[in-house]
Scaffold this active site. Structure first.
Site, mmCIF file in Angstrom:
data_model
loop_
_atom_site.group_PDB
_atom_site.id
_atom_site.type_symbol
_atom_site.label_atom_id
_atom_site.label_comp_id
_atom_site.label_asym_id
_atom_site.label_seq_id
_atom_site.Cartn_x
_atom_site.Cartn_y
_atom_site.Cartn_z
ATOM 1 N N LYS A 111 40.268 95.312 39.973
ATOM 2 C CA LYS A 111 38.860 95.124 39.363
ATOM 3 C C LYS A 111 38.180 94.604 40.587
ATOM 4 C CE LYS A 111 35.938 91.867 37.015
ATOM 5 N NZ LYS A 111 35.736 90.649 35.856
ATOM 6 N N GLY A 172 30.253 83.791 32.593
ATOM 7 C CA GLY A 172 30.689 82.420 32.187
ATOM 8 C C GLY A 172 29.392 81.858 31.203
ATOM 9 N N ALA A 198 32.173 90.380 31.040
ATOM 10 C CA ALA A 198 31.166 89.255 31.316
ATOM 11 C C ALA A 198 30.246 88.834 30.318
ATOM 12 C CB ALA A 198 30.729 89.398 32.667
ATOM 13 N N GLY A 199 30.029 87.493 30.014
ATOM 14 C CA GLY A 199 28.848 87.228 29.167
ATOM 15 C C GLY A 199 29.207 87.006 27.535
ATOM 16 N N ALA A 220 37.031 86.193 29.312
ATOM 17 C CA ALA A 220 38.005 85.073 29.857
ATOM 18 C C ALA A 220 37.400 83.565 29.139
ATOM 19 C CB ALA A 220 37.901 85.024 31.431
#
Lengths: 271, 78
Positions: A111, A172, A198-199, A220
């Site tokens: 990644k 995040g 993401a987000g 995550a």
């Protein structure tokens, strides 16, 4: 369908519609990250609950004090590892990190994350393009973390990226998908898998990503920092399936006025 | 002799190999092919003076005084 459990139906759905990337069929369209988990045990439980078969890790200096091996945990649960280049600001650093990851984890999947600054954590497009080109030439399978820019996404694909991974919003933040139109545009023009990365804040964000046509979702923080990570992991497991099914099923068009779903004919008349 | 390991000074025997260093630091026995002798995953990689040393070369690569070695592994992230 008497005797068919929800879990059984879920497994059947995943088996019939694998996420194929680099020729490898994966049984889940949820790629998990591991950052932010307070303990390795809790992380393991969340990963299992999420049903993920591919999970990212970061490469950092070895510390004898670190208890337990994250890599071994993933191996033990048959979860493929996707090393990332988190924390790299230049193509040079990202290529070096990818080379170390390939040696340490025995995979050529990476990644690719090349960020511009620590405040926004947004991808640096110029370094990203440079690094993608170098890594593809070195035989890596590049999963490129990118801005939600349809032009850049196509550039990365043309350079040989294995998958393009546009952000929904900054890492995040949990702000969800800020520009659904761009994500849809990226999907409509891509011929490699598109992974919303993401987000993501909660399950509905992942459903939307899949409804927009993304092939998978990577997250995550939304799980690892949830009050109950394992429960949230399970929520996301169902969210990606729901969104995928809804996309395939074909939603109704949006209309300006109401449309009765019950026929007007044959109503009883009351005097 | 002294080398630099992950940014700090570290003492190793003269002419120690990369395999010896990794074994000493991780407390794991390594086979000459660079895999852990216990059959579990080792999951580490080595850069020496900013060049990656392939696993297959650890056994035959001797360290030299002042070498700058980075030893990395997978941690939570991303």
């Amino acid at each position: 369908m008497a005797g068919t459990t929800v879990a059984g139906a879920t497994q059947a759905q995943q088996a019939a519609d694998p996420f194929i990337v680099d020729g490898v069929p994966l049984g889940s369209r949820l790629i998990m990250g591991t950052g932010g988990a307070p303990s390795l045990d809790g992380l393991g439980a969340a990963l299992i609950a999420s049903g993920t078969e591919l999970t990212t890790v970061a490469m950092r200096r070895y510390s004898p004090a670190e208890s337990g091996s994250l890599f071994q945990l993933l191996v033990d649960h048959n979860i493929r590892v996707l090393p990332n280049t988190a924390g790299c600001f230049t193509a040079r650093d990202a290529v070096m990190t990818a080379e170390l990851a390939r040696e340490a984890l025995e995979t050529d999947w990476v990644k690719l994350e090349v960020i511009a600054d620590e405040h926004t954590l947004l991808p640096d497009a110029v370094e990203l393009v440079d690094a993608t080109e170098q890594l593809v030439n070195r035989g890596f399978k590049v999963f490129a973390y990118t801005n939600d820019d349809p032009v850049l996404a196509l550039r990365l694909e043309n350079l040989g990226a294995t998958a393009v991974m546009p952000l929904g919003s900054p890492i995040g933040t949990g702000l969800g998908i800020l520009n659904p139109h761009n994500i849809e545009l990226i999907v409509s023009r891509a011929s490699v898998p598109v992974v919303l990365d993401a987000g993501i804040g909660t399950a509905s964000d992942a459903v939307l990503a899949m409804e927009l046509g993304c092939d998978a979702v990577l997250l995550a923080t939304a799980v690892t920092r949830a009050q109950n990570p394992a429960m949230m992991g399970e929520a996301f497991k169902h969210a990606v399936i729901a969104g995928r099914l809804a996309k395939a099923a074909g939603r109704i068009p949006r209309r300006e006025h109401a449309l009765a779903s019950s026929a007007m004919e044959g109503r009883a008349e009351f005097l | 002799m002294n080398i630099k390991l992950n940014g700090t000074v570290h003492a190793v025997d003269d002419g120690a190999s990369v395999t010896t260093l990794i074994s000493q630091v991780t407390g794991r026995n390594l086979a000459p092919n660079g895999q852990a002798a216990d059959g579990q995953k080792l999951g580490v990689a080595v850069a020496r003076n900013s060049e990656v040393v392939p696993r297959s070369q650890w056994y035959v690569t001797a360290l030299a005084e002042g070498d700058d070695v980075e030893l990395v592994t997978a941690v939570q992230g991303g």
